[in-house]
Structure formats: C-alpha cells, structure tokens
Scaffold this active site. Structure first.
Site, PDB file in Angstrom:
ATOM      1  N   LYS A  34     -89.632 -63.915  15.285  1.00  0.00           N
ATOM      2  CA  LYS A  34     -89.002 -64.434  14.150  1.00  0.00           C
ATOM      3  C   LYS A  34     -88.213 -65.965  14.867  1.00  0.00           C
ATOM      4  O   LYS A  34     -87.622 -65.999  15.695  1.00  0.00           O
ATOM      5  CB  LYS A  34     -87.904 -63.524  13.867  1.00  0.00           C
ATOM      6  CG  LYS A  34     -87.429 -64.091  12.304  1.00  0.00           C
ATOM      7  CD  LYS A  34     -86.720 -62.807  11.972  1.00  0.00           C
ATOM      8  CE  LYS A  34     -85.985 -63.076  10.291  1.00  0.00           C
ATOM      9  NZ  LYS A  34     -85.261 -64.323  10.447  1.00  0.00           N
TER      10      LYS A  34
ATOM     11  N   THR B 153     -43.362 -94.246  18.184  1.00  0.00           N
ATOM     12  CA  THR B 153     -44.478 -93.638  17.687  1.00  0.00           C
ATOM     13  C   THR B 153     -45.073 -93.560  16.185  1.00  0.00           C
ATOM     14  O   THR B 153     -46.231 -93.549  15.723  1.00  0.00           O
ATOM     15  CB  THR B 153     -43.801 -92.004  17.494  1.00  0.00           C
ATOM     16  OG1 THR B 153     -43.693 -91.577  18.999  1.00  0.00           O
ATOM     17  CG2 THR B 153     -45.118 -90.979  17.197  1.00  0.00           C
ATOM     18  N   ASN B 154     -44.008 -94.366  15.303  1.00  0.00           N
ATOM     19  CA  ASN B 154     -44.135 -94.479  14.106  1.00  0.00           C
ATOM     20  C   ASN B 154     -45.232 -95.277  13.590  1.00  0.00           C
ATOM     21  O   ASN B 154     -45.896 -95.592  12.482  1.00  0.00           O
ATOM     22  CB  ASN B 154     -42.818 -94.593  13.282  1.00  0.00           C
ATOM     23  CG  ASN B 154     -41.875 -93.621  13.483  1.00  0.00           C
ATOM     24  OD1 ASN B 154     -42.332 -92.578  14.109  1.00  0.00           O
ATOM     25  ND2 ASN B 154     -40.509 -93.790  13.042  1.00  0.00           N
TER      26      ASN B 154
ATOM     27  N   SER C 222     -84.152 -63.787  16.279  1.00  0.00           N
ATOM     28  CA  SER C 222     -83.884 -62.549  16.064  1.00  0.00           C
ATOM     29  C   SER C 222     -83.672 -61.711  17.421  1.00  0.00           C
ATOM     30  O   SER C 222     -84.464 -61.882  18.304  1.00  0.00           O
ATOM     31  CB  SER C 222     -84.815 -61.624  15.169  1.00  0.00           C
ATOM     32  OG  SER C 222     -84.108 -60.373  15.121  1.00  0.00           O
ATOM     33  N   SER C 223     -82.763 -60.650  17.669  1.00  0.00           N
ATOM     34  CA  SER C 223     -82.608 -59.972  18.567  1.00  0.00           C
ATOM     35  C   SER C 223     -83.562 -58.844  18.538  1.00  0.00           C
ATOM     36  O   SER C 223     -83.559 -57.983  19.665  1.00  0.00           O
ATOM     37  CB  SER C 223     -81.139 -59.723  18.854  1.00  0.00           C
ATOM     38  OG  SER C 223     -80.512 -59.001  17.661  1.00  0.00           O
TER      39      SER C 223
ATOM     40  N   GLU D 197     -79.159 -74.280   9.144  1.00  0.00           N
ATOM     41  CA  GLU D 197     -77.836 -73.663   9.044  1.00  0.00           C
ATOM     42  C   GLU D 197     -76.505 -74.246   9.799  1.00  0.00           C
ATOM     43  O   GLU D 197     -75.455 -74.232   9.319  1.00  0.00           O
ATOM     44  CB  GLU D 197     -78.211 -72.081   9.523  1.00  0.00           C
ATOM     45  CG  GLU D 197     -79.334 -71.337   9.160  1.00  0.00           C
ATOM     46  CD  GLU D 197     -79.971 -70.205   9.526  1.00  0.00           C
ATOM     47  OE1 GLU D 197     -80.530 -69.564   9.263  1.00  0.00           O
ATOM     48  OE2 GLU D 197     -79.679 -70.119  11.011  1.00  0.00           O
TER      49      GLU D 197
ATOM     50  N   HIS E 242     -83.643 -75.743 -11.841  1.00  0.00           N
ATOM     51  CA  HIS E 242     -83.188 -74.487 -12.330  1.00  0.00           C
ATOM     52  C   HIS E 242     -83.732 -73.248 -11.369  1.00  0.00           C
ATOM     53  O   HIS E 242     -83.785 -71.997 -11.648  1.00  0.00           O
ATOM     54  CB  HIS E 242     -83.084 -74.149 -13.460  1.00  0.00           C
ATOM     55  CG  HIS E 242     -82.489 -75.002 -14.544  1.00  0.00           C
ATOM     56  ND1 HIS E 242     -81.189 -74.956 -15.096  1.00  0.00           N
ATOM     57  CD2 HIS E 242     -82.822 -76.251 -15.089  1.00  0.00           C
ATOM     58  CE1 HIS E 242     -81.038 -75.832 -15.722  1.00  0.00           C
ATOM     59  NE2 HIS E 242     -81.874 -76.825 -15.902  1.00  0.00           N
TER      60      HIS E 242
END
Length: 472
Positions: A332, A148-149, A326-327, A339, A196
């Site tokens: 919209k 495994t190592n 939007s619900s 996101e 800015h």
C-alpha cells in the site's frame, strides 16, 4: 571548603543587574538577564528561529556601524561588535540563544539575550573577560540608541523578508514551473470534469495543472505586494517612537546599512510611533499566507482524489510513491506529500488567527505580543516554503497520467448530454441521460437508437477534444 569555592569561582562568573547578583556559567555567552528569562519561562522548549536570530543580529551589526560613524560609540567597540555579529551570522554561538518563544512581553528577554551574547563575544575579541560590561555593555554599547520596542518590530520585518526571499519565493517559483511542465505534458489528455463531486463536462488534464500554476502565480504576486509594507522600518523610534537617545541621522543611516546587508530597499518610516504601534504589516502578510494555504489545501485534496484507488477510486493520475503506506497492508502506498501539505496549511491558518489576535492586543505606545507574532509569522513563511518545495520535488514533478482511465471516464460521463441540448432540446437530452443511467447504454447508443441525430453529426457534437478545448 576552600577547594569547592575555588572550583565554583573557576566554573562561574558573577554578574549583576538591577535586581541583584547571579552566578553565570563561565562558558556561557549569555548573561544575567537571559538566565532570569530561562528561569521565568520554561514554557514550550521552543527556541528562537534561526532566521529571527539572523534578523536581530543584522540589526545589531547595522546599528553598531551607524553609531560608530556618528560618533556615538567608540570605533574599536563597534568593530568588535560587528565581528561578533559576523561570527553569529556564520553559524557560531547559535546554542547561546535560549529564551523560550513564549516570554516577556514585547520580546525584551530575547532582545537582551542577543545583546548579552554579542557583548560577551566582543569582550573576548578585545582581550577581555566575559561579564566585564564596563568595557563592552549589552545595554550601553550593543544596544546604544535602541529599545526592544523598535528593535523587535524591525526584526520581525527583516526576518520575514529574509524568509520570503530565501524560502517561500523560490519554492513557489519552482512549483509554478513544475505545474506548467505538467500542463504541457498532459495537454491532450481528456478527462471527466466534476462539479459538486458529480460528473461534469470534459476538461483537459493539462489545463487543470495549468490552472493550479495560475493560482500559485497570483498568490505569489499578492504576497510580494503585502511584503512591501515590511520594508518601512520604525528603527530609531527608541522606547516610544520619539527617538530619545538617538542621533538625528541615526534612523536614516541604519536603514541604509540594513538595506545593503540584506540586499533589499528599506526606508525609515515617516512616523516612527505609528510604525512601532501597528502590527498591520504582519497581519497583511500573514493573511496572504493564509490565502495561499487555503488554495494549497484544495490542490492537495484534489491530488489525493485524482490518485484515489488503485481499484476503487478515480486513479486518473499516479502520485509518485515515496514510502510504504501501511504497517499492516503490504504494497500500500499513500499520498503522503499531499497529506503533509494539508497539515502544514492548517497550522499556517491557525498561526494567522493567533497573529490577528496578538496584533489587536497592543495598548497605547506598544504591542507587547510581538514575540508570538515574530515566531508565528516567520515560521509560517518557512514551513510553507519547505512544504511547497517538498511537494514540488517529491510529488508534482513525478506525477504520471492514466490516459486510458481518464478517457473512459470522460466518454462515460452523463454530462456529455449537455452538448446535445442545442441539437435535440433540453427535455430530450434529459430523457437520454435518464435512460443511460438506468440501462447502462452510452449516450451515443441511445441517441442513434432513437433517431435523434445521424452518426456523423453526433460524432462532431460529442467530440471530446473539441468539447474540452479552452477558448482563446
């Protein structure tokens, strides 16, 4: 009672390990050590990533070929093991890799899951029964000369290389090309710059997209450089880096075979113990992913700002709507691809932190935190690649520009006064800006009313096209 016993013997087989006997479902290709692991680690429900399974199976295929060539295991057993590997690589038996991501240190449980599945399928191919490990053993044959190592750190390397090659690199290249196309499309659109979060001198919309393309190109180069460390393998080090129970030529031959299997140049590490102990290559690649993620967050936030509105925000660009936003508010649309990109990037940053902690948590000859590193690193590469691909195809490629709004913002920006400094002086320019802000008059109006410049000269000085042109 006899009928129930007969039914039980038909449904189950008995397997034995150093801790005793257990019943294993007859249709299962995993074995007793996998069963114990599923009982010990009911932690997350997360199973090994398919790319990680591929990496482990590719290692088993390469080791079977090498050990057969070197006379370490019988040729007929190696052939069956290789065929079993090929079947898994083609998509079979995927439901048999069932050990939770959070498991025994170093990845022994997952490793034995791989060994058992391949051994049992090889047994079938040879005409035997699953569980008859005297014929094909998970430990003595599938795992000959391995530990495994040294297998798991090699699997992380191979898995990361595969994920980069098949997922992240193509996605980044596509996004760069898409941004370059948009840069050309928007090359002559002038917009207000902002620093800015305040008005700044004009810029070209297209150059903003070209800047993003350059940023991603630089990240691609950094990741490719970091990934070079992944091509140096500690496979052949066995349990602690000494190569115990391996043929002297094994580590070199297995690296050659793996190179052929994945189509990338791999070499055996000059010091196997060092390659097994240090997780630095994984930290390096993860750090380059984090760096990319941070800039992707900035880009995705910029896209959302530039698309904000439609009536109360910037709305300099329109991101393609891909679903209702939007619900409760009809009509919209939200910047959902941008996101989603930020959320994935936050996760990648979190994975990078976990990888850094895991990498420093090894002791002496082994780092036992490798299962966490394996999952987090490969998953980071794949979700970043999938995200960039989706962002490119469902967002970047369909962006349109609101040319009129961009021009109006640029024309009304108080920062245009910067161009007047060398003609009317800083203090006069500041007074003009203050009056414009108080009265709503344009800079052009005020300069002409005050007689500070003639109309022709002012038109040349406040030429938005010229002001926003990048130097050669």
């Amino acid at each position: 009672m006899l009928i129930e016993q007969a039914k039980m013997s038909a449904d189950f087989r008995i397997e034995k390990d150093s801790m005793g006997d257990r019943q294993i479902p007859n249709d299962a290709y995993y074995g007793i050590q996998t069963l114990r692991a599923t009982e010990n680690f009911p932690i997350s429900g997360l199973k090994p990533l398919p790319t990680y399974v591929d990496a482990c199976v590719l290692i088993k295929k390469a080791t079977a070929i090498a050990n057969s060539e070197l006379g370490c295991i019988p040729e007929n057993l190696a052939t069956a093991i290789v065929q079993a590997c090929d079947e898994v690589l083609q998509g079979r038996l995927r439901d048999q890799f069932i050990v939770d991501v959070y498991q025994a240190g170093a990845g022994t449980s997952h490793h034995m899951n791989i060994n058992e599945v391949l051994a049992n399928r090889a047994l079938e191919l040879l005409g035997g029964e699953k569980g008859d490990y005297k014929t094909v053993s998970p430990n003595d044959h599938v795992n000959y000369g391995q530990s495994t190592n040294d297998v798991i750190p090699t699997a992380i390397r191979i898995g990361a290389l595969l994920a980069l090659e098949h997922c992240l690199y193509p996605a980044l290249s596509e996004a760069i090309a898409t941004l370059d196309n948009k840069a050309a499309e928007f090359a002559h659109i002038v917009k207000s710059g902002r620093t800015h979060m305040q008005d700044a001198v004009p810029v070209r919309l297209g150059e903003g997209f070209r800047a993003w393309a350059e940023i991603l190109t630089a990240h691609l180069g950094r990741i490719e450089t970091a990934a070079k460390d992944l091509t140096i393998l500690g496979l052949g080090g066995s349990a602690s880096g000494t190569g115990l129970n391996t043929h002297p030529q094994y580590r070199f031959r297995v690296a050659e075979i793996l190179s052929e299997l994945i189509g990338q140049p791999l070499t055996s590490a000059p010091h196997l113990m060092a390659a097994m102990q240090s997780m630095a290559p994984f930290v390096n690649v993860s750090g380059s992913l984090r760096n990319l993620a941070q800039d992707l967050v900035k880009i995705s936030h910029d896209l959302r700002l530039m698309d904000s509105g439609p009536n109360t925000g910037f709305k300099e660009i329109q991101l393609p709507p891909v679903q209702p936003g939007s619900s409760i508010m009809p009509g919209k649309y939200n910047p959902v691809m941008a996101e989603m990109t930020s959320m994935v990037c936050f996760q990648v940053m979190g994975y990078d932190t976990a990888i850094a902690f895991a990498a420093q948590a090894g002791q002496l000859e082994l780092n036992v935190m490798m299962p966490l590193i394996a999952y987090d690193l490969i998953h980071s590469i794949e979700i970043l690649g999938n995200t960039i691909k989706a962002l490119s195809e469902k967002c970047l490629a369909g962006i349109t520009a609101n040319k009129e709004r961009c021009h109006n913002y640029a024309e009304s920006s108080l920062s245009l006064v910067t161009a007047l400094n060398t003609h009317i002086g800083y203090l006069n320019a500041a007074d003009v800006a203050k009056e414009s802000l108080q009265t709503g008059k344009t800079l052009r109006q005020i300069v002409l009313e005050r007689g500070l410049m003639d109309e022709a000269t002012l038109a040349q000085v406040l030429d938005l096209e010229k002001m926003s042109q990048l130097p050669d």
